[in-house]
Design a protein around this motif. Structure first.
Motif, PDB file in Angstrom:
ATOM      1  N   ASP A 152      48.710  97.914  -1.700  1.00  0.00           N
ATOM      2  CA  ASP A 152      49.098  96.562  -2.134  1.00  0.00           C
ATOM      3  C   ASP A 152      48.504  95.465  -1.249  1.00  0.00           C
ATOM      4  N   VAL A 153      47.336  95.707  -0.682  1.00  0.00           N
ATOM      5  CA  VAL A 153      46.742  94.719   0.219  1.00  0.00           C
ATOM      6  C   VAL A 153      46.483  93.394  -0.498  1.00  0.00           C
ATOM      7  N   ALA A 154      46.069  93.447  -1.773  1.00  0.00           N
ATOM      8  CA  ALA A 154      45.794  92.205  -2.504  1.00  0.00           C
ATOM      9  C   ALA A 154      47.061  91.385  -2.695  1.00  0.00           C
ATOM     10  N   GLN A 155      48.172  92.063  -3.024  1.00  0.00           N
ATOM     11  CA  GLN A 155      49.442  91.343  -3.201  1.00  0.00           C
ATOM     12  C   GLN A 155      49.875  90.673  -1.906  1.00  0.00           C
ATOM     13  N   TYR A 156      49.699  91.368  -0.802  1.00  0.00           N
ATOM     14  CA  TYR A 156      50.112  90.787   0.481  1.00  0.00           C
ATOM     15  C   TYR A 156      49.216  89.611   0.878  1.00  0.00           C
ATOM     16  N   LEU A 157      47.911  89.766   0.692  1.00  0.00           N
ATOM     17  CA  LEU A 157      47.023  88.666   1.053  1.00  0.00           C
ATOM     18  C   LEU A 157      47.295  87.440   0.175  1.00  0.00           C
ATOM     19  N   GLU A 158      47.689  87.685  -1.058  1.00  0.00           N
ATOM     20  CA  GLU A 158      47.958  86.580  -1.981  1.00  0.00           C
ATOM     21  C   GLU A 158      49.116  85.711  -1.518  1.00  0.00           C
ATOM     22  N   THR A 159      49.968  86.220  -0.645  1.00  0.00           N
ATOM     23  CA  THR A 159      51.072  85.404  -0.126  1.00  0.00           C
ATOM     24  C   THR A 159      50.591  84.385   0.906  1.00  0.00           C
ATOM     25  N   LEU A 160      49.326  84.481   1.313  1.00  0.00           N
ATOM     26  CA  LEU A 160      48.787  83.592   2.344  1.00  0.00           C
ATOM     27  C   LEU A 160      47.792  82.589   1.795  1.00  0.00           C
ATOM     28  N   VAL A 161      47.377  82.767   0.525  1.00  0.00           N
ATOM     29  CA  VAL A 161      46.344  81.900  -0.067  1.00  0.00           C
ATOM     30  C   VAL A 161      46.776  81.485  -1.470  1.00  0.00           C
ATOM     31  N   PRO A 162      46.392  80.286  -1.926  1.00  0.00           N
ATOM     32  CA  PRO A 162      46.770  79.842  -3.271  1.00  0.00           C
ATOM     33  C   PRO A 162      45.764  80.236  -4.345  1.00  0.00           C
ATOM     34  N   VAL A 163      45.183  81.404  -4.212  1.00  0.00           N
ATOM     35  CA  VAL A 163      44.203  81.876  -5.190  1.00  0.00           C
ATOM     36  C   VAL A 163      44.620  83.251  -5.701  1.00  0.00           C
ATOM     37  N   ASP A 164      44.010  83.644  -6.796  1.00  0.00           N
ATOM     38  CA  ASP A 164      44.307  84.925  -7.432  1.00  0.00           C
ATOM     39  C   ASP A 164      43.506  86.026  -6.758  1.00  0.00           C
ATOM     40  N   VAL A 165      44.176  86.827  -5.967  1.00  0.00           N
ATOM     41  CA  VAL A 165      43.538  87.969  -5.310  1.00  0.00           C
ATOM     42  C   VAL A 165      43.815  89.253  -6.077  1.00  0.00           C
ATOM     43  N   VAL A 166      44.993  89.352  -6.660  1.00  0.00           N
ATOM     44  CA  VAL A 166      45.405  90.580  -7.352  1.00  0.00           C
ATOM     45  C   VAL A 166      44.461  90.919  -8.499  1.00  0.00           C
ATOM     46  N   ASP A 167      44.030  89.923  -9.244  1.00  0.00           N
ATOM     47  CA  ASP A 167      43.180  90.166 -10.408  1.00  0.00           C
ATOM     48  C   ASP A 167      41.693  89.983 -10.119  1.00  0.00           C
ATOM     49  N   LEU A 168      41.329  89.888  -8.842  1.00  0.00           N
ATOM     50  CA  LEU A 168      39.913  89.777  -8.485  1.00  0.00           C
ATOM     51  C   LEU A 168      39.230  91.109  -8.805  1.00  0.00           C
ATOM     52  N   PRO A 169      38.249  91.105  -9.703  1.00  0.00           N
ATOM     53  CA  PRO A 169      37.620  92.379 -10.090  1.00  0.00           C
ATOM     54  C   PRO A 169      36.869  93.038  -8.931  1.00  0.00           C
ATOM     55  N   VAL A 170      36.780  94.344  -8.986  1.00  0.00           N
ATOM     56  CA  VAL A 170      35.966  95.067  -8.011  1.00  0.00           C
ATOM     57  C   VAL A 170      34.518  94.597  -8.154  1.00  0.00           C
TER      58      VAL A 170
END
Length: 380
Positions: free
Chosen positions: A72-90
């Motif tokens: 869940d690294v993307a979910q955690y990083l998303e709590t620090l930035v106002p951008v969409d990290v979870v849906d960032l494609p590989v």
């Protein structure tokens, strides 16, 4: 003889390409704790124009390179930035920034999804603070690997793709903001089709032990010249790109900085993932109410004199209404260009303001950015 104290003795770091810069005749200056090339014998203006016309090679190894991995690294990083990290494609990267509880910007960066990890490139002057921030805010089971053993090269310009394709043809198929792990001349590299000049180009993360050899292969190509920090600054400014610590800082919100485009809709509109980042209670109302007291704007000088960082901006009555944060003579634009902050009432396009340059009010006009077209390759 004056004794030098420990506080006055500053030890500058050197990138793995330091010897190559010296051999190329670079003028070295202190920058973000490193000895960095500000220009080469070609000179800043010619380096700038060469990058716009052919291909320039930049050593940006002072930047911080960080690998984040874990569940869940993307979910955690998303709590620090106002951008969409979870849906960032590989295989894609995205511009982002850390915010603080006051809505200010701690640093801006690039985030890439490499499949089994996220790859961050952060600013040199902020990287130690960024690493500390990540360690304090992310769970202990998220691995934070700082790639101190890697260098970072940027190959930029309209001929960058044809140069790099000689070493790895697959780069020709990449589009703007694509990221891949590729062998460049037999060296395993992380390659993104992106950069900081507004031109088509690539950033290449390479093991430091092999950076000099790779750089030499590029420089041997007739299209390529070494380019220093001076031209890097004028190139990014002409294309409307911010420099952290000048155009962005901890007291400036993304809305004030005219970076609303970089805040993902899912993080600012209604929905379960809206908000949830530091300063959201300040930033989101600014977006909804369109209510900020100042805005970052582009400025074109109506005289031939460049207007540099720090110049006060005035209205016709001589009242201070803002300040220039970056400025250049505009080698490609063919006119002085700057960016800065003005009171919102003066932020409309075509508004005339005045820059206080050595006591003289020089007329400038608020202008849409970028000042020269961005030429990223999007597959058209």
């Amino acid at each position: 003889m004056t004794k030098v104290t420990d506080a006055e003795l500053i030890i500058l770091e050197k990138t793995a390409l330091y010897a190559e810069h010296i051999d190329a005749g670079a003028k070295m200056v202190p920058f973000a704790g490193y000895e960095m090339p500000v220009q080469y014998p070609l000179g800043v203006k010619k380096e700038h124009l060469h990058t716009r016309e052919a291909a320039g090679l930049f050593d940006v190894s002072h930047m911080g390179q960080i690998r984040l991995s874990g569940t869940d690294v993307a979910q955690y990083l998303e709590t620090l930035v106002p951008v969409d990290v979870v849906d960032l494609p590989v295989g894609k990267q995205r511009y982002a920034f850390f915010t603080n509880e006051q809505g200010g910007i701690l640093d801006d960066m690039m985030i890439a999804n490499m499949g089994d990890h996220l790859f961050l490139v952060v600013n040199a002057a902020c990287k130690d603070a960024d690493i500390t921030h990540l360690k304090c805010q992310l769970p202990a089971d998220i691995a934070i690997d700082v790639l101190d053993d890697h260098s970072l090269l940027a190959l930029q310009g309209p001929q960058a793709a044809q140069v790099l394709a000689r070493f790895e043809p697959a780069v020709s198929e990449m589009h703007f903001m694509d990221v891949q792990t590729l062998d460049i001349n037999g060296i395993a590299c992380t390659v993104s089709r992106s950069g900081y000049t507004g031109e088509d180009g690539y950033e290449i993360s390479v093991p430091s032990t092999q950076a000099a050899a790779l750089a030499q292969h590029f420089i041997e190509c007739e299209e390529v010249e070494w380019i220093g920090l001076g031209a890097r600054d004028s190139l990014r400014l002409e294309c409307g790109l911010c420099l952290y610590g000048h155009d962005l800082d901890t007291t400036t919100t993304p809305v004030e900085a005219s970076l609303l485009w970089a805040i993902s809709p899912k993080r600012r509109e209604g929905g379960e993932r809206a908000g949830g980042f530091p300063g959201a209670d300040i930033i989101l109302p600014q977006i909804a109410q369109k209510n900020v007291s100042r805005k970052r704007v582009g400025l074109v000088g109506l005289t031939k004199a460049p207007v540099r960082e720090g110049a006060s901006l005035l209205n016709a009555a001589g009242d201070i209404i803002g300040q220039v944060t970056s400025g250049t003579a505009g080698p490609t634009a063919g006119k002085p260009v700057s960016m800065g902050y003005v009171h919102t009432e003066y932020a409309a396009i075509d508004t005339q303001v005045f820059a206080n340059v050595r006591g003289k009010p020089l007329p400038m006009v608020v202008t849409k950015m970028p000042f020269v077209p961005q030429r990223y390759y999007r597959g058209e």
